[in-house]
Design an enzyme around this catalytic site. Structure first.
Site, short mmCIF file in Angstrom:
data_model
loop_
_atom_site.label_atom_id
_atom_site.label_comp_id
_atom_site.label_asym_id
_atom_site.label_seq_id
_atom_site.Cartn_x
_atom_site.Cartn_y
_atom_site.Cartn_z
N SER A 196 -9.40 1.62 3.35
CA SER A 196 -8.59 2.43 2.45
C SER A 196 -7.56 1.61 1.65
CB SER A 196 -7.83 3.50 3.23
OG SER A 196 -6.97 2.91 4.19
N LYS A 223 0.85 -1.19 0.00
CA LYS A 223 0.00 0.00 0.00
C LYS A 223 0.89 1.24 0.00
CE LYS A 223 -3.80 1.92 2.83
NZ LYS A 223 -4.61 1.68 4.05
N SER A 261 -9.68 -0.72 7.51
CA SER A 261 -9.15 -0.53 6.15
C SER A 261 -8.38 -1.70 5.56
CB SER A 261 -8.27 0.71 6.11
OG SER A 261 -9.05 1.87 6.24
#
Length: 464
Positions: free
Chosen positions: A150, A80, A174
């Protein structure tokens, strides 16, 4: 090539170790998949193709020379875009940080490299991890829908075959939200179990680092590499790390599984409820004992989540928000501005109430070993959707719809594992989460592995 991409991380690892598949073959398969799908999915901020090929060649030579490092050696993974990689921009999917380049690897990056993993690139996050839709990315089961957030880019690429592991972060769900919406496994460890050093923060009191994978065994393999004390992270716990893979095959016979009678089934899509209740039946069939439990202080959970997250995020962004306010997307800037209006007394009171909630949650584990509940209240909505209207006429914003059920594990810091448990009539994935005692990732992984072995959900793949 497609056969390689349908393997789990663990299966690929065994084939790499035996020489049946080379790290170069696995890396090229992933790069080809990314090239074929990312115009549709938008999972990646940046693909590090040259670096990945060089690392794969190095891994292949080392393994042939008898220097196998372990299960991640030669396995392609994605990070990420909150994770620092030396010399590679950490943008947090934001214009504000487009030119920021770290001078050193973060803790997770270094651990994965030391384990021999091949880093394919950086995946999109909702800007600064402050949202649950990841608007730059799409869901591989239906590209008109969100992947969740997210950590949406990581969820999308793992589900679609673009990587065998995608690292995420979890502040209000997330990791687990995109895991549930994309049909993969997502593990949020106990607060402090994995280091956050070198990871861009959203809320230091709620942030967790963990993996999104195709199977529970894969998550256990990753956690084994990442778990442990790191003095560079003020929240890191100096506690022994067990062998997570050693207990995966112990089954659930005799395990006391908590079935919530409140909160977790309030305003939840019927098909999600049905899938999770079917999972209860399967766990009981496998020998688990189902025990009803009532969640303590349910009305306080979301209040605590936002009363901590908003001001902490605003404190982190205070200087950047004043210097480059137009660099933020409207939704994130609105959250950051709202956080500056939360009184200090409200923040302190939320910390105090959280301590009380943690104590009361701990008492639940006198009667159960793990709590199983829906991961999220709804399947993936179409991109651009802002709210859901429930059968009773209540309209709920998406930020609440998707965070409401994952937040309890964030505010308590308890470990939580999201596992696929079905599909809706629209062909969209559904997941349940197993929430365990502090530092007892072994039990939730054991339960997830037993359920996974008795069903075929983790063997299904989206067709792009």
């Amino acid at each position: 090539m497609n056969d390689i991409l349908k393997l789990s991380l663990a299966e690929l690892s065994r084939k790499i170790k035996s020489g049946a598949i080379s790290p170069i073959e696995a890396t090229e398969a992933c790069l080809a998949r990314i090239k074929a799908t990312d115009n549709t999915l938008g999972a990646y901020v940046q693909v590090l193709a040259d670096e990945a090929r060089a690392a794969a060649s190095e891994a292949e030579a080392a393994i042939k020379a008898g220097k196998w490092k372990g299960p991640l050696h030669g396995v392609p993974v994605a990070l990420k875009d909150l994770y620092d990689i030396e010399g590679v921009p950490t943008t947090a999917s934001s214009r504000v940080r487009k030119d920021w380049v770290p001078k050193a690897d973060g803790a997770t990056t270094a651990a994965l490299k030391d384990a021999g993993a091949i880093i394919l690139g950086k995946t999109h996050t909702h800007e600064f991890a402050y949202g649950i839709t990841t608007p730059t990315s799409r869901n591989p089961w239906d590209p008109e829908r969100i992947p969740g957030g997210s950590s949406g880019g990581s969820g999308a690429t793992v589900a679609s075959g673009g990587a065998f592991l995608g690292m995420g972060t979890d502040t209000g769900g997330s990791i687990r939200i995109p895991a549930a919406l994309c049909g993969v496994v997502g593990l949020k460890p106990t607060f402090g179990r994995t280091s956050r050093f070198g990871v861009t923060s959203l809320s230091w009191g709620l942030d967790h680092v963990g993996p999104l994978t195709r199977t529970v065994e894969d998550a256990a393999i990753c956690l084994q590499v990442l778990a442990g004390y790191d003095p560079r992270d003020p929240g890191s716990l100096n506690e022994p790390v067990p062998d997570y893979s050693a207990t995966l095959d112990q089954g659930v016979k005799g395990l006391r599984v908590g079935v919530p009678t409140n909160y977790f089934f309030d305003n939840v899509e019927p098909e999600v409820q049905e899938a999770v209740r079917a999972a209860y039946a399967k766990l009981a069939e496998l020998g688990a004992e189902l025990v009803e439990v009532s969640l303590p202080m349910p009305e306080q959970i979301m209040a605590i989540e936002f009363a901590i997250c908003l001001p902490e995020a605003s404190a982190y962004h205070r200087r950047m928000l004043r210097e480059t306010p137009d660099g933020y997307n409207d939704d994130v800037r609105a959250f950051l501005e709202a956080g500056e209006m939360v009184p200090a007394t409200t923040y302190i009171q939320a910390l105090r109430v959280r301590n009380l909630l943690q104590q009361r949650f701990q008492k639940l584990y006198d009667s159960v070993d793990v709590i199983v509940a829906p991961t999220v209240a709804a399947t993936a909505v179409k991109a651009g959707t802002e709210s859901i209207t429930w059968q009773d006429g209540t309209e709920e914003p998406l930020s609440s719809v998707y965070v409401r059920l994952s937040a309890p594990a964030n505010v308590t810091g308890l470990p939580s594992l999201s596992v696929p448990c079905g599909f809706s009539s629209d062909g969209l994935p559904i997941g349940f989460q197993a929430i365990g005692r502090p530092l007892d990732e072994a039990t939730i992984l054991r339960l997830g592995a037993a359920y996974e072995a008795a069903t075929d959900w983790s063997k299904r793949h989206p067709e792009l």
